[in-house]
Design an enzyme around this catalytic site. Structure first.
Site, short mmCIF file in Angstrom:
data_model
loop_
_atom_site.label_atom_id
_atom_site.label_comp_id
_atom_site.label_asym_id
_atom_site.label_seq_id
_atom_site.Cartn_x
_atom_site.Cartn_y
_atom_site.Cartn_z
N ASP A 1 0.84 -1.19 0.00
CA ASP A 1 0.00 0.00 0.00
C ASP A 1 0.87 1.25 0.00
OD1 ASP A 1 -2.24 -1.59 0.18
OD2 ASP A 1 -2.39 -1.41 2.36
N ARG A 2 0.35 2.31 -0.58
CA ARG A 2 1.11 3.55 -0.67
C ARG A 2 1.70 4.00 0.68
NH1 ARG A 2 -0.66 8.79 -4.20
NH2 ARG A 2 1.21 10.02 -3.86
#
EC number: 5.4.99.26
Length: 260
Positions: free
Chosen positions: A54-55
């Protein structure tokens, strides 16, 4: 430049910083800071993703240096032949050593997944977790005069979207800095008192059999400055010896910490 954790003729692994996208999609095609393009430019070779982070998550990101390498890696991830270890800082005292088997409904993006089926049954999701340390800090959060935090080691046995974040939220111990599944008051308090302004989730280690040589391969990623400052302030230095960095000191941030 990104930190190269491992490279050979077939594979490359980097330490993904928090806030970086792994690759562009049509939703963020104007994004300028992307891991895949940065690694490609840095090593002068195309790279092929086999998994994603995830970012807001930092840590080990492993890629292939050919489509075949990417395919073999992806197969290992899909078949759960790669052991993944994460560390997180959570709300409250999580002291158990246990396995959570809690199916998750597919998390759909309102734009990207607008044509996806809405009636999909919950998917199996299993996470092994272990509490490593706890602390109670003399800073108020909401109606409480003190704030409790826990350091947790996590091993996902399945790979659902936001699995670790959602599982910890289900346990009532959301990850600090999680704007979607977390506690916003806790997030604000951690940012104000401990300069903690990121999701405190780090992909610390991958353990696998090399898809070409057949040899055991372990890749570990060091913690960033925010993590090191928080470990210092919470008295947790030395608990993650494989991931801690000596080049980060707490002096600059300790001066900014105001405990009551």
């Amino acid at each position: 430049m990104l930190e190269i954790l491992y490279q050979d003729p077939w594979l490359v692994a980097v330490n993904k910083p928090a806030g970086w996208l792994v690759h562009r999609s049509w939703l963020d095609r104007d994004e300028k800071v992307v891991v895949m393009q940065t690694v490609r430019d840095q090593i002068g070779q195309h790279v092929f993703t086999a998994h994603r982070l995830d970012r807001p998550t930092s840590g080990v990101l492993l890629m292939g240096l050919s489509s075949e390498a990417g395919r073999r890696l992806a197969q290992q991830f899909e078949q759960h032949h790669i052991r993944k270890r994460y560390h997180a800082i959570v709300r409250g005292w999580l002291i158990d050593d246990a396995v959570l088997d809690y199916p998750l409904v597919e998390e759909r993006d309102k734009i990207a997944d607008k044509f996806a089926r809405e009636d999909k049954a919950p998917q199996p999701a299993v996470t092994q977790y272990r509490g490593l340390a706890t602390v109670e800090m003399a800073v108020p959060t909401g109606r409480y005069p003190t704030t409790r935090y826990g350091l947790v080691e996590l091993e996902p046995k399945t790979g659902r979207k936001h699995q670790l974040r959602r599982h910890l939220a289900h346990l009532r111990h959301p990850i600090i800095g999680d704007s979607k599944h977390g506690d916003l008051r806790q997030n604000r308090s951690a940012a104000e008192h401990f300069a903690c302004r990121r999701l405190m989730l780090h992909a610390s280690r991958l353990e696998l059999t090399h898809p070409f040589t057949g040899q055991p391969l372990i890749i570990q990623a060091g913690l960033d400055e925010t993590w090191m400052q928080v470990l210092t302030q919470f008295g947790w230095r030395g608990l993650l010896p494989d991931n801690e960095r000596v080049e980060f000191t707490a002096a600059s941030r300790q001066d900014e910490t105001h405990l009551t």
